[in-house]
Design an enzyme around this catalytic site. Structure first.
Site, short mmCIF file in Angstrom:
data_model
loop_
_atom_site.label_atom_id
_atom_site.label_comp_id
_atom_site.label_asym_id
_atom_site.label_seq_id
_atom_site.Cartn_x
_atom_site.Cartn_y
_atom_site.Cartn_z
N ASN A 42 -29.73 51.97 -28.28
CA ASN A 42 -29.26 50.76 -28.05
C ASN A 42 -27.75 50.39 -28.76
O ASN A 42 -26.84 50.06 -28.23
CB ASN A 42 -29.88 49.58 -27.90
CG ASN A 42 -30.60 49.16 -29.11
OD1 ASN A 42 -30.76 49.94 -30.21
ND2 ASN A 42 -31.03 47.99 -29.30
N CYS B 183 -32.71 43.98 -29.65
CA CYS B 183 -34.09 43.57 -30.26
C CYS B 183 -33.90 41.91 -30.54
O CYS B 183 -34.74 41.49 -30.64
CB CYS B 183 -34.41 44.42 -31.33
SG CYS B 183 -33.01 44.35 -32.48
N GLU C 117 -37.68 47.99 -38.47
CA GLU C 117 -36.95 47.10 -37.67
C GLU C 117 -37.40 47.26 -36.01
O GLU C 117 -37.20 48.26 -35.41
CB GLU C 117 -35.41 47.18 -37.89
CG GLU C 117 -34.97 46.11 -37.73
CD GLU C 117 -34.33 45.90 -36.25
OE1 GLU C 117 -34.99 45.33 -35.39
OE2 GLU C 117 -32.95 46.31 -35.76
N GLU D 20 -31.94 44.63 -43.64
CA GLU D 20 -30.60 45.77 -43.72
C GLU D 20 -29.61 44.62 -44.00
O GLU D 20 -29.52 43.51 -43.03
CB GLU D 20 -30.81 46.33 -42.39
CG GLU D 20 -31.85 47.59 -42.19
CD GLU D 20 -31.85 48.30 -40.88
OE1 GLU D 20 -31.23 47.56 -39.87
OE2 GLU D 20 -32.33 49.32 -40.79
#
Ligand code: ADP
Length: 495
Positions: free
Chosen positions: A166, A298, A264, A474
């Site tokens: 994505n 997400c 993640e 992150e």
């Protein structure tokens, strides 16, 4: 055979409609595989590339290259590492248009969104270049007479990095740039849907001056490559962005060598609109959060939890905005929504909508496939009203342009519904009441919360989730620390 050998000519090659034929990038060289995988343009289903599948053998070779390169890269001065990262950042930004074309071509998002992704992706490289010079330990007081203690931060080692489709550029830079800044070397496995952007990044990394073997990009059989990256004792950490199911599998596999993992994973973001909120701003925020990348992020708003007093007003504001959104080929200048990644995604989101309809929800607008009308994997931007917690659309990460409203009265029930999911990545709250800001943001279990703000991510901030949304952060100083070992040293008897 070289691959994206000249990113600056990608525009011409796209105009030629030439098929990209690409190898993997291992130890500074382009390496062929035994088989190839086809890459498709989701806007029209056409094959755009054939990518070498280097499989398990390629993964073993890449780990060996990264292991050898680590011995020298870890000793390169952070100031020198910083300069190479800065050069990479510059080259990525110079290639912005061509990288954006690759992203739109292989992933489908609009060319405008793709440009935004390149800038966002590069910002992590710039931040990490700056941060490289500031990775340091501390001095410590100890209870031992005459002693001195201190900590140092050293690179973890070889990092395996598995990324989704994505954000084909940004998901790579968000992991790699801080890892490279810390002194780690990388074996990157991009998603099979979007290898071209990853390979272009590898070519730019080579031009930026990363020594051979520091950055490796391998394509091919995911379980085979994942098996090597999670089981090899030479790989010290695996960073993964993708589905919770694959994340759990990789975590299990990594247990055999007690490898560090940074995960993640999925989300099920609540977007809470309280009755004191600015409803027009909330509607704008929902459009930005929900329909960006056609809902395939997400952190996308997954459940619109709205106090009943303002629900009708919000539905009207959203319907007006959604009716203006135009799905179409990402290269068309008037497209607002690109296609979904493939037809499987169209079928999946349609099933969610149909289940909601059958369970009694109202489809305010949209609610239909557009694949035959538009010739690619398109779905109409959709608004559902009258959602309930039991519906599939509430329990699953939608990953498509479907917004669903849940009318909930009390703060207590809002917090309960928001937390009624195994996920805990991003959440959004629209209110002008400072008491509600504190009670809600402290009551819901999410790693990132936007108050009157539909987008929270930036290179300087911690990105990551709670519960089954993942492990680690992150971005910011935290993103770099993930890739370091904290070592404590005690020097005794100096007095
Ligand atoms: P999605 O369903 O959105 O594609 P996945 O979690 O399946 O999400 O994919 C994310 C990344 O994980 C991709 O690079 C994919 O190739 C990779 N992947 C999928 N299955 C495995 C596996 N068994 N081992 C290692 N990587 C995998």
């Amino acid at each position: 055979m070289s691959v994206i050998d000249r990113p600056d000519t990608i525009a011409e090659r796209l105009d030629d409609k030439a098929l990209f034929r690409t190898d993997s990038f291992i130890g500074g060289e382009w390496v062929a595989g035994d088989a190839t995988t086809e890459v498709f343009n989701p806007a029209n289903g056409q094959v755009i590339a054939e990518v070498a599948d280097v499989g398990e053998a390629g993964a073993i070779k890449a780990v060996a290259a990264a292991t050898a390169a680590f011995e020298t890269w870890k000793k390169v001065s952070p100031f020198e590492r910083s300069k190479i990262l800065m050069k990479w950042n510059q080259l990525i930004l110079e290639a912005q248009s061509d990288l954006a074309k690759l992203i739109t071509l292989e992933m489908g998002k609009t060319y405008r969104e793709a440009h935004g992704e390149v800038v966002y992706g590069a910002s992590f490289v710039e931040w990490s270049a700056e941060e490289a010079k500031r990775i340091h330990g501390e001095t410590l007081d100890t209870p031992f007479p005459g002693s001195r203690g201190w900590t140092i931060r050293q690179p973890v080692g070889v990092v395996g990095c598995i990324t989704p489709w994505n954000f084909p550029v940004a998901m790579i830079t968000r992991k790699c740039a801080p890892a490279l800044a810390a002194g780690c070397t990388m074996v990157i496995k991009p998603a099979p849907e979007t290898p071209l952007s990853a390979l272009a990044l590898a070519e730019l990394a080579k031009r930026a001056g990363f020594p051979d073997g520091v950055v490796n990009v391998i394509c091919g059989d995911a379980p085979a490559i994942g098996g090597v990256l999670t089981s090899s004792p030479d790989v010290r950490m695996v960073g993964f962005t993708g589905s919770t199911a694959v994340g759990k599998l990789l975590m299990k596999q990594a247990a055999s060598t007690v490898k560090r993992v940074a995960l993640e994973l999925g989300g099920n973001a609540p977007f809470i609109v309280m009755d004191d909120a600015d409803i027009e701003k909330a509607a704008d925020g929902i459009i930005a959060s929900k329909f960006r990348v056609s809902g395939q992020t997400c952190v996308s708003a997954n459940r619109l939890i709205v106090q009943p007093k303002v629900a009708d007003q919000l539905v009207a504001a959203l319907e007006a905005r959604i009716s203006k959104l135009k799905p179409g080929d990402g290269f068309a200048s008037d497209s607002d929504l690109g296609p979904l990644i493939h037809m499987g995604a169209v079928e999946r989101v349609d099933a969610l909508v149909q289940q909601a309809r059958e369970a009694g929800a109202k489809i305010v607008t949209g609610g239909k496939r557009l694949d035959s009308e538009l010739g690619g994997s398109f779905y109409a931007p959709t608004l559902i009203d009258g959602g309930t917690a039991a519906m599939d659309v509430a329990c699953n990460e939608i990953f498509g342009p479907i917004a669903s409203i849940y009318r909930v009265e009390t703060e207590e029930d809002i917090i309960k519904l928001a937390n009624d999911t195994p996920y805990g990545l991003a959440a959004y709250i629209y209110t002008r009441d400072v008491g509600r800001v504190h009670r809600l943001s402290e009551g819901i279990e999410y790693g990132m919360i936007g108050i009157n703000a539909p987008m929270v991510g930036a290179a300087s901030t911690p990105f990551g989730g709670m519960k089954e949304s993942g492990i680690g952060r992150e971005g910011g100083k935290w993103g770099v620390e993930e890739f370091t070992e904290l070592k404590y040293v005690l020097l005794g008897g100096v007095d």
